[in-house]
Write an enzyme that holds these catalytic residues in place. Structure first.
Site, PDB file in Angstrom:
ATOM      1  CE  LYS A  55      -6.336 -15.741  -4.173  1.00 47.55           C
ATOM      2  NZ  LYS A  55      -5.865 -14.754  -3.180  1.00 47.55           N
ATOM      3  CE1 TYR A 279     -35.163 -10.883 -22.418  1.00 47.03           C
ATOM      4  CE2 TYR A 279     -32.837 -11.515 -22.442  1.00 47.03           C
ATOM      5  CZ  TYR A 279     -34.181 -11.858 -22.384  1.00 47.03           C
ATOM      6  OH  TYR A 279     -34.545 -13.175 -22.292  1.00 47.03           O
TER       7      TYR A 279
HETATM    8  C1  LIG Z   1      -4.704 -14.107  -3.701  1.00 53.15           C
HETATM    9  C2  LIG Z   1      -3.492 -13.880  -2.891  1.00 53.15           C
HETATM   10  C3  LIG Z   1      -2.230 -13.792  -3.485  1.00 53.15           C
HETATM   11  C4  LIG Z   1      -2.035 -13.732  -4.991  1.00 53.15           C
HETATM   12  O1  LIG Z   1      -2.322 -12.408  -5.380  1.00 53.15           O
HETATM   13  P1  LIG Z   1      -2.230 -11.969  -6.921  1.00 53.15           P
HETATM   14  O2  LIG Z   1      -2.533 -10.520  -6.883  1.00 53.15           O
HETATM   15  O3  LIG Z   1      -3.264 -12.755  -7.632  1.00 53.15           O
HETATM   16  O4  LIG Z   1      -0.865 -12.273  -7.380  1.00 53.15           O
HETATM   17  C5  LIG Z   1      -1.116 -13.729  -2.668  1.00 53.15           C
HETATM   18  N1  LIG Z   1      -1.251 -13.697  -1.323  1.00 53.15           N
HETATM   19  C6  LIG Z   1      -2.458 -13.741  -0.717  1.00 53.15           C
HETATM   20  C7  LIG Z   1      -2.521 -13.695   0.762  1.00 53.15           C
HETATM   21  C8  LIG Z   1      -3.618 -13.814  -1.469  1.00 53.15           C
HETATM   22  O5  LIG Z   1      -4.807 -13.828  -0.865  1.00 53.15           O
END
Ligand SMILES: *Cc1c(COP(=O)(O)O)cnc(C)c1O
Length: 386
Positions: A55, A279
């Site tokens: 994702k 800054y």
């Molecule tokens: C993002 C996500 C994962 C992966 O989690 P990680 O901690 O990055 O391994 C797995 N399951 C769901 C439902 C998620 O939203």
């Protein structure tokens, strides 16, 4: 378009390391031994399959490159958050791979989901009903994953609603046009093995799956894999660890580092004791100080919270970031470095295997997930082939 001699910082992404991390996590299935050896010395026991969570553009690293690399490594189960991400991923990998959409479809996005052969994760009675309606309309059974909430209180069926669904069980789900192919839930604090929520969620998940005998089950994210075999079930669901994030708090990181971030010097100057830098003048020189200005900033996702805190490296030597991180530049105290090599164009390492995303996250006061997903679009991106 970047010109050849652009001052853009360079982000190198090692697709081979991602593939190796994926293989390593797969070999952890069913294993309870502590993660000592790392990807090169993995055992061979495999009971659960290993998916890949890609994702958010593969956590910022580029799903167009990461997706095919994982597919070629043998991965056949992919998770994205959005239908749009799923549609993109489908064009990148073979039709024999399953693409799960974690958010499930929004109202009226079901058709696109089905047309692109995406498998929605159904998180609520409402999503279940809409997916079922589409299946009936099309006169076919549509596959789906079912998510039950075991503690996150974010996505997934409430246990009560899930029980109602389960009492009708498999056969009823089939009649409603839905072919459940996965039962899943998500862990709250898996990176902290001492947190009692891990076992509570496991117990909740065990209860939920009793009503669905034979259905493929998935509970473990990256960190969940290291909680032990009881959390593994049939499908591991790692994201972060594929990209080099340490899966267990305060423990040796068995994952291979995946990214290297380098930024060139644009200008060097010497300032006098008492001079202030950047800054709001948050850093003050206590000695004659050589300051190198590097081409990277918070517009690139090099977080502003690294101001006066990050360490950067040049030819094996370390130098502190001084003053505020600007939009396009940072300033570094290079007084103690060999002067003759410090010329415009010379590349500093901001993130590398010696100082990885996990350490930079600590300096920035955040987690490595945010470091990765903040990586900006302005970098010159180089992919090392798997
Ligand atoms: C993002 C996500 C994962 C992966 O989690 P990680 O901690 O990055 O391994 C797995 N399951 C769901 C439902 C998620 O939203």
């Amino acid at each position: 378009m970047l010109i050849e001699h652009s001052t853009a910082a360079t982000l190198t992404i090692d697709l081979g390391a991602i593939a190796q991390n994926w293989r390593f996590l797969g070999t952890r299935a069913g294993s309870s031994s502590p993660p000592k050896a790392g990807p090169t010395a993995a055992s061979t026991s495999t009971t659960a399959a290993c998916a890949a969570v890609v994702k958010a553009d593969a956590y910022g690293l580029g799903v167009a490159e990461v997706g095919p690399a994982l597919y070629q490594a043998g991965c056949r189960d992919f998770f994205v958050a959005l239908v749009d991400e799923g549609i993109q991923l489908r064009t990148l990998i073979g039709p024999d791979a399953t693409v799960y959409v974690l958010h499930g479809p929004q109202p009226s996005a079901e058709i696109e989901c089905a047309q692109h052969a995406l498998v929605p994760v159904l998180n609520s009675p409402d999503q279940f009903q809409r997916w079922s309606n589409l299946a009936k309309m099309r006169g076919e059974r549509l596959p789906a994953a079912l998510q039950v909430d075991t503690g996150m209180r974010r996505l997934g069926f409430d246990p009560g609603d899930f029980e109602a669904l389960s009492s009708e069980s498999f056969a009823a789900a089939r009649l409603s046009g839905i072919e459940p192919i996965l039962l899943m839930s998500h862990l709250v604090s898996a990176e902290d093995p001492a947190d009692p929520i891990n076992r509570i969620q496991l117990e909740q998940f065990e209860i939920a799956r009793k009503s669905w005998p034979g259905l493929r089950c998935s509970l473990a994210n990256s960190s969940g894999i290291f909680l032990g075999p009881a959390w593994h079930f049939d499908l591991l669901r790692p994201g972060a660890a594929l990209y080099g994030v340490a899966p267990v708090l305060n423990q040796h990181n068995p994952m291979r580092p995946v990214i290297r971030l380098q930024a060139p010097i644009i200008q060097i100057r010497t300032i006098a004791p008492g001079d202030r830098v950047g800054y709001n003048h948050t850093w003050r020189a206590s000695r004659p100080t050589r300051v190198a200005t590097l081409s990277v900033g918070y517009a690139d996702g090099y977080l502003r919270s690294l101001s006066n805190r990050a360490m950067v490296r040049f030819m094996g030597q370390t130098a502190p970031l001084i003053g505020r991180v600007s939009m396009d530049t940072i300033t570094v105290d290079v007084t103690d470095m060999p002067a003759h090599q410090l010329t415009p164009g010379a590349q500093f390492d901001l993130i590398d295997s010696a100082h990885d995303i996990n350490q930079v996250a600590t300096e920035a006061g955040t987690n490595a997930y945010e470091i990765l997903t903040s990586l900006g679009p302005r970098y010159r991106r180089r992919y090392l082939a798997a």
